[in-house]
Motif scaffolding. Structure first.
Motif, PDB file in Angstrom:
ATOM      1  N   ASN A   1       7.864  42.126  12.758  1.00  0.00           N
ATOM      2  CA  ASN A   1       6.861  43.309  12.417  1.00  0.00           C
ATOM      3  C   ASN A   1       5.826  43.256  13.408  1.00  0.00           C
ATOM      4  N   PRO A   2       5.763  44.178  14.210  1.00  0.00           N
ATOM      5  CA  PRO A   2       4.528  44.369  15.129  1.00  0.00           C
ATOM      6  C   PRO A   2       3.263  44.568  14.647  1.00  0.00           C
ATOM      7  N   ASP A   3       3.377  45.081  13.449  1.00  0.00           N
ATOM      8  CA  ASP A   3       2.019  45.312  12.768  1.00  0.00           C
ATOM      9  C   ASP A   3       1.049  44.184  12.453  1.00  0.00           C
ATOM     10  N   LYS A   4       1.854  42.907  12.621  1.00  0.00           N
ATOM     11  CA  LYS A   4       1.313  41.584  12.155  1.00  0.00           C
ATOM     12  C   LYS A   4       0.453  41.132  13.302  1.00  0.00           C
ATOM     13  N   PHE A   5       0.570  41.681  14.471  1.00  0.00           N
ATOM     14  CA  PHE A   5      -0.345  41.466  15.649  1.00  0.00           C
ATOM     15  C   PHE A   5      -1.828  41.691  15.361  1.00  0.00           C
ATOM     16  N   GLU A   6      -2.144  42.907  14.675  1.00  0.00           N
ATOM     17  CA  GLU A   6      -3.291  43.401  14.512  1.00  0.00           C
ATOM     18  C   GLU A   6      -3.817  42.373  13.240  1.00  0.00           C
TER      19      GLU A   6
END
Length: 424
Positions: free
Chosen positions: A272-277
């Motif tokens: 999930n790329p949203d987990k970076f922020e």
């Protein structure tokens, strides 16, 4: 409110904790009562209590709000009034199971919570009515050979037990239907999706510091597991490199622990790329999406990012294949892999024996290697001293009546921890 306090003849302290960056909406409240409030004033000690519970009747179906009966505690047991609880992925995992031996219904899930002791059974001396406590799934009797050892956090009292459906000492239930007497199963020794629960004293942690209830609740499982994994199991060193596979609450808590220990590079791995922020709040410095690596093994990508492999590698997903990836991403000649995810299918872990000889190690741990009764209060104090970030784990707060909404938010990937308040 003052009149009401006089009427019930007890002491009520409401604590608003306003840390820097907190909003009034997220301020936690913890209730501390005199020892007479729960038992003498209410007259419930030694008697069954009728209360609400969110009962799971069938795998994967919405929980049903029912009136149940909670029996008084037997010897070595504590009956607790739950103030608030939260939902962990482990709750969801067992909620979905539809086959033996773990599919046991009807059942009351929940194992992250904080509450107030209502009454205690015989032989219970360390807590009393009115004490604020955390019920935890990991036992800690403090008297057995393992509890007295500094080598780990096992407890010999319940060492050979698998997650059961009743109380750990006799296997019987303290829950039943209020009208038909139907037996209702326990979960992980806690069952916090209920206004009152009964827990073995080996699973009870007394909290004396004035930490808000919705923050204390987080220390019952996921956050403690991650932070403990970084601090106690790995013992992360300043300037070291860390890679974390899986950025759920446990993985993010590992990042928080590694950040506080001074790790220079913390790589998060998640689909999930949203987990970076989200991860940046807890110290994640770099992010890798395995789905975007093409044909390249994820371990090669990590080795390039960490100059030959991470000093510490954490698996927080619970898949044997990911455990192998975590191990292969660690540095030769000293890299340490910590397994925190639970492989529910029991799949074997395959590692190259030659790679082990090259100096890599792998170790597993439940509850982050923490001894609940001594270590969890330390984490609570760390929060109060602003040395541990708990605020950013809380993404929503709902009433007990809306507990299925909290489940949906977690299933949709929109929640880290949703606090469920019993009195709202």
């Amino acid at each position: 409110m003052g009149t009401r306090i006089m009427e019930v003849r007890c002491r009520l302290i409401i604590f608003f904790h306003n840390r820097k960056g907190s909003t009034s909406q997220n301020r936690g409240i913890i209730f501390q009562t005199s020892s007479s409030m729960e038992s003498n004033a209410s007259g419930t000690a030694g008697k069954p209590i009728r209360c609400r519970a969110a009962v799971c009747r069938r795998a994967g179906e919405p929980l049903v709000m029912e009136e149940i009966q909670v029996e008084p505690p037997k010897a070595w047991e504590v009956r607790i009034r739950i103030v608030c609880t939260s939902i962990c992925h482990t709750d969801v995992t067992f909620w979905k199971m539809d086959s033996a031996p773990f599919a046991l219904f009807p059942r009351i899930f929940g194992h992250e919570a904080v509450g107030v002791v209502e009454s205690v059974g015989e032989k219970v001396e360390e807590v009393k009515a009115g004490d604020t406590v955390l019920p935890v799934f990991w036992s800690n009797c403090e008297k057995c050979r393992d509890c007295e050892s500094s080598r780990g956090n096992a407890c010999s009292v319940f060492a050979n037990q698998r997650p059961g459906s009743g109380m750990p000492r006799d296997g019987t239930t303290r829950f039943s239907g209020a009208n038909d007497g139907e037996a209702i199963h326990h979960f992980l020794g806690v069952s916090s999706f209920c206004e009152y629960t009964v827990v073995d004293v080996a699973h009870v942690v007394k909290i004396s510091s004035p930490i808000p209830a919705n923050r204390a609740c987080l220390l019952s499982c996921g956050v403690s597991t991650g932070v403990g994994g970084a601090w106690k199991v790995a013992d992360v060193e300043p300037g070291s490199s860390v890679v974390i596979f899986g950025l759920g609450v446990v993985g993010l808590a590992v990042a928080e622990g590694a950040r506080r220990r001074g790790a220079s590079k913390i790589v998060g791995v998640d689909l999930n790329p949203d987990k970076f922020e989200i991860g940046k709040k807890f110290g994640i410095t770099d992010f890798v999406n395995p789905g975007a690596c093409g044909e390249r093994p994820i371990s090669e990508v990590i080795k390039e990012m960490t100059d030959g492999g991470a000093d510490y590698s954490f698996e927080c997903v619970g898949l044997a294949s990911v455990m192998a990836d975590a191990f292969n991403s660690s540095r030769e000649g000293g890299g340490k892999t910590v397994i925190l995810g639970v492989e529910m299918r029991g799949a074997p872990l395959s590692l190259g024996s030659y790679e082990i000889l090259r100096g890599r190690t792998v170790v597993g741990s439940f509850f982050g290697g923490l001894k609940p009764k001594s270590d969890v209060p330390i984490l609570a104090q760390k929060y109060l001293d602003q040395e541990l970030n708990l605020d950013d784990f809380i993404t929503q707060e709902v009433s007990f009546q809306d507990i299925n909404t909290a489940f949906d938010l977690l299933l949709q990937g929109k929640s880290l921890r949703c606090i469920v308040w019993m009195d709202r």
